[in-house]
Design a protein around this motif. Structure first.
Motif, PDB file in Angstrom:
ATOM      1  N   TRP A  43       0.819  -1.207   0.000  1.00 37.44           N
ATOM      2  CA  TRP A  43       0.000   0.000   0.000  1.00 37.44           C
ATOM      3  C   TRP A  43       0.855   1.260   0.000  1.00 37.44           C
ATOM      4  CZ3 TRP A  43      -5.176   0.482  -0.472  1.00 37.44           C
ATOM      5  CH2 TRP A  43      -5.975  -0.642  -0.230  1.00 37.44           C
ATOM      6  N   GLY A  44       0.435   2.246  -0.773  1.00 33.71           N
ATOM      7  CA  GLY A  44       0.905   3.617  -0.658  1.00 33.71           C
ATOM      8  C   GLY A  44       2.364   3.851  -1.016  1.00 33.71           C
ATOM      9  N   PRO A  45       2.795   5.114  -0.924  1.00 38.18           N
ATOM     10  CA  PRO A  45       4.163   5.475  -1.306  1.00 38.18           C
ATOM     11  C   PRO A  45       5.227   4.844  -0.416  1.00 38.18           C
ATOM     12  CG  PRO A  45       3.016   7.360  -0.328  1.00 38.18           C
ATOM     13  CD  PRO A  45       1.987   6.293  -0.554  1.00 38.18           C
ATOM     14  N   VAL A  46       4.949   4.678   0.864  1.00 42.45           N
ATOM     15  CA  VAL A  46       5.933   4.040   1.748  1.00 42.45           C
ATOM     16  C   VAL A  46       6.077   2.573   1.395  1.00 42.45           C
ATOM     17  CG1 VAL A  46       6.506   3.453   4.123  1.00 42.45           C
ATOM     18  CG2 VAL A  46       5.514   5.689   3.599  1.00 42.45           C
ATOM     19  N   PRO A  77      -1.719  13.499  -6.025  1.00 44.16           N
ATOM     20  CA  PRO A  77      -0.832  13.289  -4.882  1.00 44.16           C
ATOM     21  C   PRO A  77      -0.654  11.829  -4.500  1.00 44.16           C
ATOM     22  CG  PRO A  77      -2.972  14.045  -4.135  1.00 44.16           C
ATOM     23  CD  PRO A  77      -3.002  14.118  -5.631  1.00 44.16           C
ATOM     24  N   ASN A  78      -1.475  10.936  -5.058  1.00 37.67           N
ATOM     25  CA  ASN A  78      -1.394   9.519  -4.702  1.00 37.67           C
ATOM     26  C   ASN A  78      -0.779   8.708  -5.842  1.00 37.67           C
ATOM     27  OD1 ASN A  78      -2.663   9.864  -2.089  1.00 37.67           O
ATOM     28  ND2 ASN A  78      -4.577  10.149  -3.178  1.00 37.67           N
ATOM     29  N   GLY A  79      -1.588   8.272  -6.788  1.00 38.74           N
ATOM     30  CA  GLY A  79      -1.100   7.406  -7.849  1.00 38.74           C
ATOM     31  C   GLY A  79      -0.002   8.022  -8.686  1.00 38.74           C
ATOM     32  N   SER A  80      -0.162   9.276  -9.068  1.00 37.63           N
ATOM     33  CA  SER A  80       0.828   9.943  -9.903  1.00 37.63           C
ATOM     34  C   SER A  80       2.168  10.051  -9.194  1.00 37.63           C
ATOM     35  CB  SER A  80       0.331  11.336 -10.295  1.00 37.63           C
ATOM     36  OG  SER A  80       1.234  11.975 -11.162  1.00 37.63           O
ATOM     37  N   THR A  81       2.142  10.427  -7.937  1.00 40.80           N
ATOM     38  CA  THR A  81       3.365  10.580  -7.151  1.00 40.80           C
ATOM     39  C   THR A  81       4.088   9.248  -7.002  1.00 40.80           C
ATOM     40  OG1 THR A  81       2.427  12.435  -5.929  1.00 40.80           O
ATOM     41  CG2 THR A  81       4.290  11.303  -4.926  1.00 40.80           C
ATOM     42  N   ARG A 132      -6.206   9.562   1.281  1.00 44.63           N
ATOM     43  CA  ARG A 132      -5.678  10.223   2.468  1.00 44.63           C
ATOM     44  C   ARG A 132      -6.808  10.680   3.382  1.00 44.63           C
ATOM     45  NH1 ARG A 132      -0.283   9.264   3.111  1.00 44.63           N
ATOM     46  NH2 ARG A 132       0.587   8.994   1.021  1.00 44.63           N
ATOM     47  N   TRP A 133      -6.616  10.460   4.676  1.00 44.45           N
ATOM     48  CA  TRP A 133      -7.505  11.063   5.654  1.00 44.45           C
ATOM     49  C   TRP A 133      -7.136  12.540   5.779  1.00 44.45           C
ATOM     50  CZ3 TRP A 133     -11.659   8.497   6.770  1.00 44.45           C
ATOM     51  CH2 TRP A 133     -11.646   7.101   6.849  1.00 44.45           C
ATOM     52  N   HIS A 134      -7.957  13.290   6.497  1.00 45.65           N
ATOM     53  CA  HIS A 134      -7.725  14.731   6.630  1.00 45.65           C
ATOM     54  C   HIS A 134      -6.410  15.050   7.334  1.00 45.65           C
ATOM     55  CE1 HIS A 134     -11.570  15.690   4.933  1.00 45.65           C
ATOM     56  NE2 HIS A 134     -12.237  15.051   5.877  1.00 45.65           N
ATOM     57  N   ASP A 135      -5.901  14.117   8.134  1.00 47.97           N
ATOM     58  CA  ASP A 135      -4.635  14.357   8.831  1.00 47.97           C
ATOM     59  C   ASP A 135      -3.429  13.956   7.982  1.00 47.97           C
ATOM     60  OD1 ASP A 135      -4.699  11.606   8.895  1.00 47.97           O
ATOM     61  OD2 ASP A 135      -4.559  11.428  11.084  1.00 47.97           O
ATOM     62  N   GLY A 136      -3.676  13.518   6.746  1.00 51.03           N
ATOM     63  CA  GLY A 136      -2.595  13.149   5.852  1.00 51.03           C
ATOM     64  C   GLY A 136      -2.198  11.685   5.901  1.00 51.03           C
ATOM     65  N   HIS A 148     -19.754   1.457  -6.763  1.00 55.50           N
ATOM     66  CA  HIS A 148     -20.604   2.614  -6.450  1.00 55.50           C
ATOM     67  C   HIS A 148     -20.909   2.699  -4.953  1.00 55.50           C
ATOM     68  CE1 HIS A 148     -21.692   3.982 -10.551  1.00 55.50           C
ATOM     69  NE2 HIS A 148     -21.481   2.728 -10.872  1.00 55.50           N
ATOM     70  N   GLU A 149     -20.923   1.544  -4.274  1.00 54.15           N
ATOM     71  CA  GLU A 149     -21.327   1.514  -2.868  1.00 54.15           C
ATOM     72  C   GLU A 149     -20.163   1.629  -1.892  1.00 54.15           C
ATOM     73  OE1 GLU A 149     -24.276   1.766  -1.702  1.00 54.15           O
ATOM     74  OE2 GLU A 149     -25.208   1.715  -3.682  1.00 54.15           O
ATOM     75  N   CYS A 150     -18.922   1.493  -2.362  1.00 49.16           N
ATOM     76  CA  CYS A 150     -17.789   1.632  -1.442  1.00 49.16           C
ATOM     77  C   CYS A 150     -17.635   3.102  -1.049  1.00 49.16           C
ATOM     78  CB  CYS A 150     -16.507   1.090  -2.069  1.00 49.16           C
ATOM     79  SG  CYS A 150     -15.794   2.097  -3.388  1.00 49.16           S
ATOM     80  N   ALA A 151     -16.818   3.363  -0.035  1.00 51.40           N
ATOM     81  CA  ALA A 151     -16.707   4.720   0.511  1.00 51.40           C
ATOM     82  C   ALA A 151     -16.271   5.732  -0.541  1.00 51.40           C
ATOM     83  CB  ALA A 151     -15.736   4.721   1.685  1.00 51.40           C
ATOM     84  N   SER A 152     -15.261   5.393  -1.343  1.00 50.10           N
ATOM     85  CA  SER A 152     -14.778   6.344  -2.345  1.00 50.10           C
ATOM     86  C   SER A 152     -15.805   6.563  -3.444  1.00 50.10           C
ATOM     87  CB  SER A 152     -13.467   5.840  -2.959  1.00 50.10           C
ATOM     88  OG  SER A 152     -12.468   5.726  -1.982  1.00 50.10           O
ATOM     89  N   GLY A 153     -16.525   5.500  -3.819  1.00 53.58           N
ATOM     90  CA  GLY A 153     -17.576   5.641  -4.819  1.00 53.58           C
ATOM     91  C   GLY A 153     -18.702   6.530  -4.326  1.00 53.58           C
TER      92      GLY A 153
END
Length: 249
Positions: A20-23, A109-113, A157-161, A208-213
């Protein structure tokens, strides 16, 4: 004799990995790395590739991005909420409707980075979404044996980054890894495949039903979710070379 101590997080000993993620992308190395950011960077890239548009990933839309686009004679994508008639944004709908765009700088800031950082490290980076997960797996298999393949779910990202693992990226990565049809998967990669297999018959509804959708729909972008849910409808496999992604088929 000096004994090298391998990181327990590197998933060494397996030909197929997942993180997961950049790290995570910096810890689990691969010869070929599939970056998965279903809503919406990698979906947007596959839509652009279908249309023959060259995509230049970029981290932020700032003054440096303006100069970067100018040097490449490329159109700079605007923020989703800022897009007016004729503008292009991270929204796949705006790319599909674009007229006269040959080159596009696409900040994310996510996939592109993640894609840019991996490419700078020497990996072959491909953009994978639900739209091209089978095509991407076929492309990887055509490169021949002996290459370690890793899928990186970009997440949100959550609001805290902090990283918010996004289930649509888990499904996209798992769908790609499942289509590779290999046995030597790390436990993490096997878990991603299991997650995709568990919902494959219920897509696109669950997207469509997941959080991001639901988030994109709430913000007024249900068509973006619908495009992301076009499972296996693209044969384009965008490969990042010299800072630019263009579709191989």
């Amino acid at each position: 004799m000096i004994r090298r101590v391998t990181s327990p997080y590197a998933q060494d000993g397996f030909s197929v990995g997942f993180e997961w993620g950049p790290v995570g992308a910096g810890v689990v190395a691969g010869d070929i790395v599939a970056v998965v950011d279903v809503l919406s960077f990698t979906t947007a890239v596959t839509v652009a590739a279908d249309l023959g548009i060259e995509v230049y990933p970029y981290r932020w839309r700032d003054e440096t991005a303006v100069a970067y686009a100018d040097r490449r004679n490329a159109k700079l994508a605007v923020g989703r909420s800022e897009a007016g008639p004729g503008d292009v944004s991270l929204s796949p709908v705006t790319i599909r409707r674009a007229q006269g765009v040959a080159r596009l700088v696409l900040p994310s800031p996510n996939g592109s980075t993640i894609a840019k950082e991996l490419s700078d490290g020497g990996a072959t980076v491909i953009a994978v979404s639900l739209r091209n997960r089978q095509a991407a797996a076929d492309w990887v298999k055509a490169q021949g044996a002996g290459r370690r393949v890793v899928a990186i779910a970009a997440g949100e990202r959550w609001h805290d980054g902090s990283l918010r693992p996004a289930v649509e990226d888990l499904w996209g990565a798992g769908g790609f890894l499942s289509a590779l049809d290999q046995n030597d998967l790390s436990p993490e990669a096997r878990a991603a495949v299991a997650a995709y297999d568990a919902v494959a018959d219920e897509l696109p509804n669950l997207l469509h039903e997941c959080a991001s959708g639901r988030e994109l729909t709430q913000y007024g972008y249900p068509e973006d979710v619908a495009i992301a849910a076009e499972v296996d409808q693209s044969r384009s496999v965008p490969v990042l070379r010299d800072g630019m992604m263009f579709g191989s088929t």
